[in-house]
Design a protein around this motif. Structure first.
Motif, PDB file in Angstrom:
ATOM      1  N   SER A  58       0.832  -1.206   0.000  1.00 18.93           N
ATOM      2  CA  SER A  58       0.000   0.000   0.000  1.00 18.93           C
ATOM      3  C   SER A  58       0.867   1.257   0.000  1.00 18.93           C
ATOM      4  O   SER A  58       1.692   1.449   0.895  1.00 18.93           O
ATOM      5  N   GLU A  60      -0.007   4.209   0.790  1.00 19.43           N
ATOM      6  CA  GLU A  60      -0.325   4.949   2.017  1.00 19.43           C
ATOM      7  C   GLU A  60       0.493   4.434   3.193  1.00 19.43           C
ATOM      8  O   GLU A  60       1.060   5.204   3.968  1.00 19.43           O
ATOM      9  N   VAL A  61       0.584   3.118   3.328  1.00 26.27           N
ATOM     10  CA  VAL A  61       1.342   2.511   4.431  1.00 26.27           C
ATOM     11  C   VAL A  61       2.841   2.719   4.215  1.00 26.27           C
ATOM     12  O   VAL A  61       3.576   2.987   5.170  1.00 26.27           O
ATOM     13  N   ARG A 136     -10.922  -3.066   3.218  1.00 29.15           N
ATOM     14  CA  ARG A 136      -9.819  -2.308   3.828  1.00 29.15           C
ATOM     15  C   ARG A 136      -9.406  -2.953   5.140  1.00 29.15           C
ATOM     16  O   ARG A 136     -10.243  -3.169   6.012  1.00 29.15           O
ATOM     17  N   CYS A 138      -6.415  -2.647   8.250  1.00 23.52           N
ATOM     18  CA  CYS A 138      -5.343  -1.840   8.840  1.00 23.52           C
ATOM     19  C   CYS A 138      -4.067  -2.677   8.869  1.00 23.52           C
ATOM     20  O   CYS A 138      -4.043  -3.790   9.397  1.00 23.52           O
ATOM     21  N   SER A 139      -3.007  -2.127   8.321  1.00 20.96           N
ATOM     22  CA  SER A 139      -1.724  -2.846   8.265  1.00 20.96           C
ATOM     23  C   SER A 139      -1.063  -2.977   9.631  1.00 20.96           C
ATOM     24  O   SER A 139      -0.165  -3.795   9.790  1.00 20.96           O
ATOM     25  N   GLU A 145     -12.332  -2.630   8.083  1.00 19.04           N
ATOM     26  CA  GLU A 145     -13.383  -1.622   8.027  1.00 19.04           C
ATOM     27  C   GLU A 145     -14.678  -2.304   7.603  1.00 19.04           C
ATOM     28  O   GLU A 145     -14.747  -2.917   6.536  1.00 19.04           O
ATOM     29  N   SER A 173      -7.177  -4.141   0.568  1.00 19.47           N
ATOM     30  CA  SER A 173      -6.579  -2.826   0.455  1.00 19.47           C
ATOM     31  C   SER A 173      -5.935  -2.528   1.809  1.00 19.47           C
ATOM     32  O   SER A 173      -6.628  -2.311   2.802  1.00 19.47           O
ATOM     33  N   HIS A 174      -4.614  -2.602   1.863  1.00 19.11           N
ATOM     34  CA  HIS A 174      -3.906  -2.331   3.115  1.00 19.11           C
ATOM     35  C   HIS A 174      -3.882  -0.824   3.335  1.00 19.11           C
ATOM     36  O   HIS A 174      -3.523  -0.057   2.448  1.00 19.11           O
ATOM     37  N   THR A 175      -4.282  -0.433   4.515  1.00 25.26           N
ATOM     38  CA  THR A 175      -4.340   0.977   4.862  1.00 25.26           C
ATOM     39  C   THR A 175      -4.008   1.096   6.341  1.00 25.26           C
ATOM     40  O   THR A 175      -3.415   0.192   6.917  1.00 25.26           O
ATOM     41  N   CYS A 177      -5.901   2.429  10.092  1.00 25.94           N
ATOM     42  CA  CYS A 177      -7.099   2.962  10.740  1.00 25.94           C
ATOM     43  C   CYS A 177      -6.735   4.237  11.498  1.00 25.94           C
ATOM     44  O   CYS A 177      -5.558   4.531  11.740  1.00 25.94           O
TER      45      CYS A 177
END
Length: 190
Positions: A58, A60-61, A136, A138-139, A145, A173-175, A177
């Motif tokens: 991801s 983002e991560v 989604r 959380c990594s 989610e 989808s790794h994101t 929280c």
């Protein structure tokens, strides 16, 4: 799969990056943990001298990890954080210490704190077909989610989203929280 008893008390799993974020060292425990975590292709030969961020799916991560490494470098202080690294049949609670090294290097030390067996969770398997839909996760804490319910434990999210009954599972989808983001962006020691 490695039995739970063989994983208990394992660590630290250590990897180091240099000032340009290339992986320059992984210890034997790191290699063993990668193999036990459904990633047997992650060996010294395949990871050394490659950018750490290449291994984070991801964007983002990856940006969050880059920010954390840069903060540790800039402040010259270690940071210790809890995180999860589950496999389909195991819940794994770990702790990571991110340590500044000379020349802009950073060392990551991870300890396995708790391992709990559970019925296999298909959404975490890497060897099954996926739908175009995404769920989604959380990594850091591995919560999922689940619509109006917000971020809930993985198994609860799978139940709420009806994934146990689904013929095919969605992609992941790794994101991150909101709770984990707040923890990770706090100043060390605060």
């Amino acid at each position: 799969m490695t039995p739970v008893t063989e994983l208990s008390g394992q660590g630290p799993f250590v990897h180091r990056i240099d000032g340009s974020d290339a992986i320059v060292y992984v210890n034997d425990e790191w290699v063993r943990f990668a193999k036990a975590n459904d990633a047997p292709g992650l060996t010294r030969k395949t990871v050394l001298h490659r950018c750490l961020w290449d291994f984070i799916a991801s964007p983002e991560v990856a940006v969050l990890h880059q920010s954390l490494a840069n903060r540790v470098r800039a402040l010259g202080k270690s940071v210790r954080l809890p995180f999860r690294c589950d496999s389909p049949g195991l819940r794994r609670c770990l702790e990571m210490e991110v340590i500044p090294l000379g020349g802009g290097g950073v060392e990551y030390r991870c300890w396995l704190i708790h391992v709990e067996a559970r019925p296999p969770v298909s959404v975490l398997r890497s060897d099954i077909p996926r739908t175009d839909a995404l769920v989604r996760i959380c990594s850091w804490c591995r919560r999922i989610e689940a619509g109006e319910a917000g971020w809930v434990e993985l198994e609860e999210g799978i139940r709420r989203l009806g994934l146990f009954e689904a013929e095919a599972v969605p992609g992941i989808s790794h994101t991150i929280c909101d709770v984990c983001l707040a923890v990770l962006t706090n100043e060390p020691g605060s």
